[in-house]
Design an enzyme around this catalytic site. Structure first.
Site, PDB file in Angstrom:
ATOM      1  N   HIS A   1     -15.331  29.537 -15.447  1.00  0.00           N
ATOM      2  CA  HIS A   1     -15.324  29.417 -13.986  1.00  0.00           C
ATOM      3  C   HIS A   1     -16.323  30.391 -13.361  1.00  0.00           C
ATOM      4  O   HIS A   1     -17.126  30.018 -12.509  1.00  0.00           O
ATOM      5  CB  HIS A   1     -13.917  29.685 -13.428  1.00  0.00           C
ATOM      6  CG  HIS A   1     -12.961  28.558 -13.645  1.00  0.00           C
ATOM      7  ND1 HIS A   1     -12.241  28.405 -14.796  1.00  0.00           N
ATOM      8  CD2 HIS A   1     -12.613  27.514 -12.842  1.00  0.00           C
ATOM      9  CE1 HIS A   1     -11.469  27.316 -14.682  1.00  0.00           C
ATOM     10  NE2 HIS A   1     -11.688  26.761 -13.518  1.00  0.00           N
ATOM     11  N   HIS A  53     -15.442  26.542  -5.843  1.00  0.00           N
ATOM     12  CA  HIS A  53     -14.088  26.771  -6.373  1.00  0.00           C
ATOM     13  C   HIS A  53     -13.899  28.232  -6.772  1.00  0.00           C
ATOM     14  O   HIS A  53     -12.795  28.768  -6.667  1.00  0.00           O
ATOM     15  CB  HIS A  53     -13.858  25.858  -7.575  1.00  0.00           C
ATOM     16  CG  HIS A  53     -12.531  26.009  -8.245  1.00  0.00           C
ATOM     17  ND1 HIS A  53     -11.348  26.160  -7.555  1.00  0.00           N
ATOM     18  CD2 HIS A  53     -12.192  26.035  -9.566  1.00  0.00           C
ATOM     19  CE1 HIS A  53     -10.346  26.268  -8.414  1.00  0.00           C
ATOM     20  NE2 HIS A  53     -10.827  26.211  -9.627  1.00  0.00           N
ATOM     21  N   TRP A  98       0.841  -1.196   0.000  1.00  0.00           N
ATOM     22  CA  TRP A  98       0.000   0.000   0.000  1.00  0.00           C
ATOM     23  C   TRP A  98       0.868   1.236   0.000  1.00  0.00           C
ATOM     24  O   TRP A  98       2.062   1.179   0.299  1.00  0.00           O
ATOM     25  CB  TRP A  98      -1.043  -0.010   1.113  1.00  0.00           C
ATOM     26  CG  TRP A  98      -0.568  -0.204   2.542  1.00  0.00           C
ATOM     27  CD1 TRP A  98       0.710  -0.465   2.968  1.00  0.00           C
ATOM     28  CD2 TRP A  98      -1.384  -0.172   3.705  1.00  0.00           C
ATOM     29  NE1 TRP A  98       0.720  -0.598   4.319  1.00  0.00           N
ATOM     30  CE2 TRP A  98      -0.537  -0.417   4.811  1.00  0.00           C
ATOM     31  CE3 TRP A  98      -2.733   0.046   3.938  1.00  0.00           C
ATOM     32  CZ2 TRP A  98      -1.021  -0.447   6.131  1.00  0.00           C
ATOM     33  CZ3 TRP A  98      -3.193   0.017   5.254  1.00  0.00           C
ATOM     34  CH2 TRP A  98      -2.352  -0.230   6.333  1.00  0.00           C
ATOM     35  N   HIS A 138     -10.135  16.053 -13.124  1.00  0.00           N
ATOM     36  CA  HIS A 138     -10.737  16.498 -11.859  1.00  0.00           C
ATOM     37  C   HIS A 138     -12.033  17.259 -12.051  1.00  0.00           C
ATOM     38  O   HIS A 138     -12.372  17.687 -13.147  1.00  0.00           O
ATOM     39  CB  HIS A 138      -9.729  17.311 -11.052  1.00  0.00           C
ATOM     40  CG  HIS A 138      -9.437  18.670 -11.600  1.00  0.00           C
ATOM     41  ND1 HIS A 138      -8.495  18.889 -12.570  1.00  0.00           N
ATOM     42  CD2 HIS A 138      -9.984  19.874 -11.326  1.00  0.00           C
ATOM     43  CE1 HIS A 138      -8.454  20.177 -12.863  1.00  0.00           C
ATOM     44  NE2 HIS A 138      -9.360  20.802 -12.138  1.00  0.00           N
ATOM     45  N   HIS A 193      -7.319  19.936  -7.529  1.00  0.00           N
ATOM     46  CA  HIS A 193      -7.485  20.178  -8.962  1.00  0.00           C
ATOM     47  C   HIS A 193      -6.335  19.560  -9.768  1.00  0.00           C
ATOM     48  O   HIS A 193      -5.853  20.128 -10.744  1.00  0.00           O
ATOM     49  CB  HIS A 193      -7.649  21.685  -9.218  1.00  0.00           C
ATOM     50  CG  HIS A 193      -8.870  22.222  -8.537  1.00  0.00           C
ATOM     51  ND1 HIS A 193     -10.031  22.511  -9.213  1.00  0.00           N
ATOM     52  CD2 HIS A 193      -9.124  22.431  -7.231  1.00  0.00           C
ATOM     53  CE1 HIS A 193     -10.953  22.901  -8.341  1.00  0.00           C
ATOM     54  NE2 HIS A 193     -10.423  22.870  -7.129  1.00  0.00           N
ATOM     55  N   ASP A 238     -14.671  20.352 -10.680  1.00  0.00           N
ATOM     56  CA  ASP A 238     -14.741  21.671 -10.037  1.00  0.00           C
ATOM     57  C   ASP A 238     -16.123  21.862  -9.426  1.00  0.00           C
ATOM     58  O   ASP A 238     -17.139  21.774 -10.127  1.00  0.00           O
ATOM     59  CB  ASP A 238     -14.543  22.793 -11.069  1.00  0.00           C
ATOM     60  CG  ASP A 238     -13.091  23.024 -11.436  1.00  0.00           C
ATOM     61  OD1 ASP A 238     -12.217  22.266 -10.988  1.00  0.00           O
ATOM     62  OD2 ASP A 238     -12.839  23.991 -12.180  1.00  0.00           O
TER      63      ASP A 238
HETATM   64 MN    MN Z   1     -10.166  22.880 -11.561  1.00  0.00          MN
END
Ligand code: MN
Length: 257
Positions: A207, A79, A61, A73, A69, A75
């Site tokens: 965004h 964010h 492990w 990924h 991010h 958002d």
């Molecule tokens: Mn992002």
């Protein structure tokens, strides 16, 4: 047959296939680089805990760390500052129904190959809808650019004046949010905005507008060339990080053969 029984049979027969839209988490995979006065997102890092050795004779492990991010990924609305006061704006609070849904794929690969700063405009969405039908409310919309096929420095494509990569115009994101009421918008590049998105109005419009409206983002997607324009189902649950602004995740799609 019930819908899910039919789905199970279709998965077993191969009539519905599962497509992986995810890059491998790897220390070498690029992350967004901001101007040096700002905090930076960490790359993926991993350290071995044990591997059938004196540290753990029967087991292997590792510990890993990364930014929220990093890699392929998700958002969350929180964010961006435009979404910071919205309810359910963190990855742990978004209703899980948002993580499975219909997906529309806008193919901009040819345009992005000719113009690395290509902006997806409303007219292109309307031309797409003339062929494929109106984007339904609650859909994920993905911008295919084949950017995921780039590697190394070509991926961020940084120059002295910043990154050069394709993305949506502010008008397009406003159209998708206000007129089509999409669930989220995804790209193959390192952000939902174009590399030069700081110079648009508002700056970083994907965004700003998406997250201000409680909409979601996906970035660093791969294999969008394996999706049909419509008819696939996207599956994209982020990690349930307390108060998380986003998270690396496995993204896949169910596609009818
Ligand atoms: Mn992002």
């Amino acid at each position: 047959m019930s819908v899910l029984t039919e789905l199970a049979a279709s998965l077993a027969s191969g009539a519905v296939k599962t497509v992986d839209l995810t890059h491998t988490l790897d220390p070498d995979f690029p992350v967004m680089i901001l101007p040096p006065e700002f905090g930076q997102c960490a790359r993926f890092r991993v350290e071995e805990v044990s591997r059938y050795d004196e540290r753990g004779p029967g087991w292997y492990w590792r510990n890993f760390s990364c930014g929220e991010h990093t890699g392929t990924h998700f958002d969350a609305p929180i964010h961006w500052i435009s979404g910071r006061d919205l309810p359910n704006a963190t990855v742990d609070a978004i209703p899980v129904s948002a993580f499975v849904g219909p997906v529309c794929v806008i193919d901009c690969a040819g345009e992005a190959a000719e113009d690395e700063d290509y902006l997806l405009e409303v007219e292109t969405i309307e031309a797409w809808e003339a062929i494929h039908g109106e984007i339904p409310a609650g859909a994920w919309v993905l911008m295919r650019t084949d950017w995921s096929k780039r590697s190394g420095a070509e991926y961020l494509n940084m120059r002295e004046d910043g990154a050069h990569s394709p993305g949506p115009s502010a008008q397009t994101i406003r159209f998708l949010v206000e007129t089509r009421d999409i669930l989220g918008f995804g790209t193959e590049t390192v952000g939902t905005d174009a590399g030069q998105g700081a110079h648009l109005s508002p700056p970083y419009p994907a965004h700003y507008i998406l997250h201000g409206a409680g909409k979601l983002g996906l970035q660093c997607l791969a294999n969008l060339d394996q999706l049909p324009a419509t008819g696939a189902i996207l599956i994209c649950p982020p990690l349930k990080i307390k108060h998380g602004s986003g998270s690396p995740l496995r993204v896949m799609a169910l596609v009818e053969e």
